[in-house]
Design an enzyme around this catalytic site. Structure first.
Site, PDB file in Angstrom:
ATOM      1  N   HIS A 164       1.088  -1.078   0.120  1.00  0.00           N
ATOM      2  CA  HIS A 164      -0.545   0.078   0.034  1.00  0.00           C
ATOM      3  C   HIS A 164       0.876   0.999  -0.170  1.00  0.00           C
ATOM      4  O   HIS A 164       0.793   2.241  -0.416  1.00  0.00           O
ATOM      5  CB  HIS A 164      -0.876   0.361   1.187  1.00  0.00           C
ATOM      6  CG  HIS A 164      -1.913   1.447   1.412  1.00  0.00           C
ATOM      7  ND1 HIS A 164      -3.001   1.095   1.112  1.00  0.00           N
ATOM      8  CD2 HIS A 164      -1.435   2.855   1.815  1.00  0.00           C
ATOM      9  CE1 HIS A 164      -3.512   2.921   1.144  1.00  0.00           C
ATOM     10  NE2 HIS A 164      -2.760   3.141   1.436  1.00  0.00           N
ATOM     11  N   GLU A 165       1.931   1.395   0.402  1.00  0.00           N
ATOM     12  CA  GLU A 165       2.749   2.387   0.541  1.00  0.00           C
ATOM     13  C   GLU A 165       3.810   2.581  -0.300  1.00  0.00           C
ATOM     14  O   GLU A 165       4.141   3.778  -0.657  1.00  0.00           O
ATOM     15  CB  GLU A 165       3.034   2.490   2.711  1.00  0.00           C
ATOM     16  CG  GLU A 165       2.674   2.836   3.623  1.00  0.00           C
ATOM     17  CD  GLU A 165       1.364   3.493   3.691  1.00  0.00           C
ATOM     18  OE1 GLU A 165       2.078   4.238   3.062  1.00  0.00           O
ATOM     19  OE2 GLU A 165       0.365   3.191   4.235  1.00  0.00           O
TER      20      GLU A 165
ATOM     21  N   HIS B 107       1.838   4.911  -2.946  1.00  0.00           N
ATOM     22  CA  HIS B 107       2.148   6.236  -2.512  1.00  0.00           C
ATOM     23  C   HIS B 107       3.271   6.638  -2.937  1.00  0.00           C
ATOM     24  O   HIS B 107       3.699   7.091  -3.732  1.00  0.00           O
ATOM     25  CB  HIS B 107       2.366   6.578  -0.814  1.00  0.00           C
ATOM     26  CG  HIS B 107       0.285   6.375  -1.219  1.00  0.00           C
ATOM     27  ND1 HIS B 107      -0.481   6.612  -1.675  1.00  0.00           N
ATOM     28  CD2 HIS B 107       0.080   5.385  -0.239  1.00  0.00           C
ATOM     29  CE1 HIS B 107      -1.700   6.655  -1.073  1.00  0.00           C
ATOM     30  NE2 HIS B 107      -1.395   5.305   0.151  1.00  0.00           N
TER      31      HIS B 107
END
Length: 662
Positions: free
Chosen positions: A30-31, A34
């Site tokens: 997920h990170e 980003h």
């Protein structure tokens, strides 16, 4: 040294490590989404962190510090101009003058950065599912193994052996689909499938709330294979004290025939054992030997009598009548009390518990049934002529709490009252001082002092009787109460104070259990596996879409109060679930990681400040009105969102620690 314990501890530690790495990977991906898009947009990334709080490890490579935090509840990517702990940065014009600041980028670029984490989770979740279906995964089959008496499925005529193929038009591939689609439904649902004789059905019913979730009252079927040693049983493949415990069954035995008759499924096995309940039967089983080869062997299984304390309970009212059943067509109604069958008084001339056997014994013959019906005036006595169907008397046993006794041959279910109608002279109950008109309050199954661990350690063993639970308690005594005394708490008719006595149930002559006699069979499973890689991709994508739909339906159910918030899980509950999936095997754990990935994607994109969805709302505002929200609006919304998330976090941890999920 006990090598068995050492191996178990090693396996447990390995599973804990797998869980930590797996959940860490979900957060990492997920990170990473980003991070990669931020770098692509030339944003200055100050920190990439998995976990919060004081760093366990912190290393700087290039311009970015990479951190592993000691609180494993998420992660974050800290960019110049974007900090949830300091929302003022998002509206600071001085920061925005730096071309590498997050706030200096265009609205589409910032939308891409914010949504990248969610998109990455959807991609990785789908990839997890593709791997699962490429490898193949064992799932609980969609065939109903039992139908809970009195519940919607029973009332609409479903039976053990029915295969459920669709709910509300949505395909049912395994029993998880049955559970999910029922729990997430609103209003009536249409259940489609076919009976074990091939006849199709489409039944519309309204699920009932049972505990914290909605159900229709069906459970999974059993296979013809005795449970394996890795299926959670530490007490062997049979119930303690049962007839099967005296036989030579072993873990993993597969039943192929009984008394020379080939057996195709569990329903056929149950029917054979019902017909020969009083006989010793010979099982032909296929057994894997130590050298890995399979061999057929014969196991003899003796009959297993019912056990009882000598109490005859009073007859209660009809709880439910099946639609289109013999009883419904004759005119019987819920609330009626069956008083006589062919001029025999149900309480005086027979045992009300065994009423189902009376009707089955008269299958195909006209039976006169007398009932007492209460109405606005004085009670009526009504007589009906009924021809029972040919159904096994105990094909729908009272296996669930508060379950009434089913009479499958006519389609009614009734309760027994907890008041003792008669005590057989010389019986265990009589010797303990129990008398007619006493009321039974509780039944507790116990073990003899010094007895080794057995099934009583793994199952509920204390039953509050109330107005509806005697039948279930009596049935569980047959399953679990064969190796020790029973504690009965009762309220004497002539006294207010409750008394507790200990009695040892005795076998009932010429009354035999029509069950597997204590043999524990594994749940029927089916393998879901793609034919090829494109098929796996298609199955993975469909599972992703269904998972996202399930999450939104869950959120809708929480807001409409169709779903209890007690079913939510926090980090502790998720870790426990992860451990249980890892204990089953790698493929099941990958499925769990896929589900968690999709959950993280959907929840993170909700329009709550401090979550990705909240940031997207600010960006939509800026894109539509061509200006950023004011610092006051951003700060207020951010602090509100932070308080909401922290409050929710505390709430779900409380649920994990103190609230039952059943």
């Amino acid at each position: 040294m006990d090598w068995t314990i050492a191996l178990i501890n090693t396996a447990a530690l390995l599973n804990i490590l797998i869980v930590a790495i797996g959940l860490g990977l979900v957060i990492f991906f997920h990170e990473l989404g980003h991070f990669l898009v931020a770098k692509w947009c030339n944003v200055y990334v100050e920190r990439f962190s998995i976990g919060f709080g004081q760093p366990i490890i912190a290393r700087k490579y290039g311009e970015t510090e990479y951190v592993l935090g000691w609180l494993p509840f998420g992660g974050y990517v800290k960019m110049l101009g974007q900090d949830d702990m300091d929302p003022a940065q998002m509206t600071d014009e001085n920061v925005a003058e730096n071309p590498r600041a997050y706030t200096a980028k265009t609205v589409p670029q910032r939308m891409a950065i914010i949504s990248a984490g969610v998109i990455m989770n959807i991609i990785t979740g789908t990839l997890f599912f593709v791997l699962v279906f490429s490898s193949g995964i064992m799932k609980v089959d969609r065939v109903a193994g039992y139908v809970q008496v009195g519940m919607p499925a029973w009332e609409h005529g479903m039976r053990a052996g029915d295969a459920i193929t669709a709910i509300n038009g949505g395909a049912v591939n395994d029993f998880d689909d049955v559970t999910r689609r029922t729990a997430l439904s609103r209003g009536p649902i249409t259940v489609s499938g076919h009976h074990d004789n091939g006849e199709k059905f489409d039944l519309t019913m309204r699920p009932e709330v049972f505990g914290i979730r909605k159900i229709i009252g069906v459970g999974p079927s059993r296979s013809l294979t005795v449970i394996g040693q890795n299926e959670g049983s530490l007490v062997g493949p049979t119930m303690p004290g049962s007839a099967a415990s005296e036989a030579s069954f072993q873990y993993g035995d597969t039943i192929v025939a009984v008394d020379g008759e080939k057996v195709e499924d569990a329903q056929q096995l149950y029917s054979i054992l019902n017909d020969r309940a009083s006989e010793t039967v010979k099982f032909e089983v296929v057994r894997k030997e130590k050298d890995g080869k399979s061999a057929e062997t014969i196991v003899e299984l003796a009959p297993q009598p019912f056990i009882a304390t000598g109490m005859k309970m009073g007859m209660g009212k009809i709880e439910a009548v099946q639609e289109n059943s013999v009883a419904a067509k004759a005119g019987l109604l819920p609330g009626d009390r069956i008083a006589k069958v062919n001029d025999l008084d149900v309480e005086r001339d027979m045992d009300p518990f065994r009423l189902t056997e009376v009707f089955s014994a008269n299958a195909g013959k006209e039976v006169t049934v007398t009932v007492r019906r209460e109405g606005p005036g004085s009670p009526e006595t009504l007589t009906f002529q009924i021809i029972p169907d040919d159904r096994d008397p105990w094909s729908e046993p009272p296996v669930a709490k508060d379950s009434p006794i089913s009479v499958p041959s006519i389609g009614v279910a009734y309760h027994l009252v907890p008041t003792v109608f008669e005590v057989r002279e010389g019986s265990p109950a009589a010797e303990a001082g129990i008398k007619p008109r006493d009321t039974v309050v509780r039944l507790e199954l116990t073990k003899l002092t010094g007895t080794a661990k057995d099934a009583l350690d793994d199952y509920p063993n204390s039953f509050v009787i109330g107005d509806k639970n005697w039948a279930h308690a009596f049935w569980m005594m047959q399953e679990l109460g064969r190796k020790g005394p029973v504690k009965l708490t009762f309220k004497p008719a002539a006294a207010d104070k409750e008394q507790t006595v200990e009695v040892t149930p005795a076998p009932v002559p010429d009354w035999y259990l029509p069950t597997t006699r204590g043999l524990i069979l594994s749940v029927l499973q089916t393998k879901r596996q793609a034919k090829n890689f494109p098929d796996a991709v298609g199955m993975g994508v469909r599972y992703t879409i269904n998972s996202m739909e399930d999450i939104y339906l869950t959120l809708r159910g929480l807001f409409t109060r169709d779903i209890s918030p007690k079913g939510l899980s926090g980090p502790i509950g998720i870790a426990k679930l992860a451990y249980s999936f890892a204990s089953v095997g790698l493929v099941h754990f990958l499925l769990f990681l896929g589900i968690i990935s999709i959950n993280l994607a959907v929840i993170n994109f909700l329009p709550i400040p401090v979550l990705d969805g909240g940031h997207m709302v600010f960006l939509l505002w800026e894109g539509i009105f061509r200006k950023k929200p004011s610092e006051k609006v951003v700060a207020t919304a951010t602090y509100f969102g932070l308080a909401f998330v922290l409050g929710l976090f505390v709430f779900v941890i409380y649920l994990d620690l103190f609230v039952s999920k059943t």
